[in-house]
Design a protein around this motif. Sequence first.
Motif, PDB file in Angstrom:
ATOM      1  N   GLN A  10       0.830  -1.203   0.000  1.00  0.00           N
ATOM      2  CA  GLN A  10       0.000   0.000   0.000  1.00  0.00           C
ATOM      3  C   GLN A  10       0.867   1.256   0.000  1.00  0.00           C
ATOM      4  O   GLN A  10       0.558   2.237  -0.685  1.00  0.00           O
ATOM      5  N   SER A  11       1.930   1.224   0.765  1.00  0.00           N
ATOM      6  CA  SER A  11       2.821   2.379   0.826  1.00  0.00           C
ATOM      7  C   SER A  11       3.477   2.645  -0.525  1.00  0.00           C
ATOM      8  O   SER A  11       3.601   3.799  -0.960  1.00  0.00           O
ATOM      9  N   ASN A  14       1.127   4.269  -2.842  1.00  0.00           N
ATOM     10  CA  ASN A  14       0.932   5.683  -2.519  1.00  0.00           C
ATOM     11  C   ASN A  14       2.189   6.529  -2.738  1.00  0.00           C
ATOM     12  O   ASN A  14       2.244   7.679  -2.303  1.00  0.00           O
ATOM     13  N   ASN A  16       5.614   5.924  -1.914  1.00  0.00           N
ATOM     14  CA  ASN A  16       6.788   5.903  -1.040  1.00  0.00           C
ATOM     15  C   ASN A  16       7.941   5.192  -1.754  1.00  0.00           C
ATOM     16  O   ASN A  16       7.857   4.008  -2.066  1.00  0.00           O
TER      17      ASN A  16
END
Length: 231
Positions: A10-11, A14, A16
């Motif tokens: 998920q990071s 998004n 990262n």
Amino acid sequence: IRRGVSYICQSAFNGNKHASFLVGYLFHEGKYMKKNITNAIRYYKESSSFNNEYSKNNLGIIYKNGFGEEIRPNLGLAIEYFKEAINQKNDIIAMYNLAHIYFFNDHIKEEFDPIELLIRSSNKGFEESLTLLCIVLFNKYGYDIEKIDQQLNEIEIDKKNEINTLICEFIDNKSSYEALYQQYRNIDFLYNILLRPIKSNEIFKKEEKTDVNRTAKEITSIFYEGFGFDI
């Protein structure tokens, strides 16, 4: 572990850059997600675009060694990734890996002095560079201790003593040099998920455990959204 992998994915989704490196490594290693070198490269490159030196180094290793039928070795591309990691972040593992290419592929034009690279890497604490440095020095200067000493002006005194000890061992028993030469021909390093250097062949020796056949879609639907069916 599944939840942890889900959060990392998920990071990365998004934006990262470090999480993108981690996802790349998970695909590269194939321990908690099904090994997929194409996806590993994809996420390494995404992270590399933000000047992540760990991704640049690992991309260099992939292109240096190739990967089955999918990725053919490409030393030119490997060199460029190692050079970027060095020029942008002074990465000591990339210094070793680039020096390794120059030393064991003498047809490659050297843009960096492999001895200087190994001295810099060793001075910053990467011990494997010290051993390869001894091999390179003995290969170039043989029994000429005076010329070897001239090359070591920038080496810390305690490390210089270690080098002299190993060089003397080579002089007394050349077969020990030849054995190390052959051993180090196949030793280069990538970063693992803990950002620690490991020998690149180590990730192929690990036994596949739980979740090895799980795809990114099965691990987290959020990670899968928007990426299409390639994953």
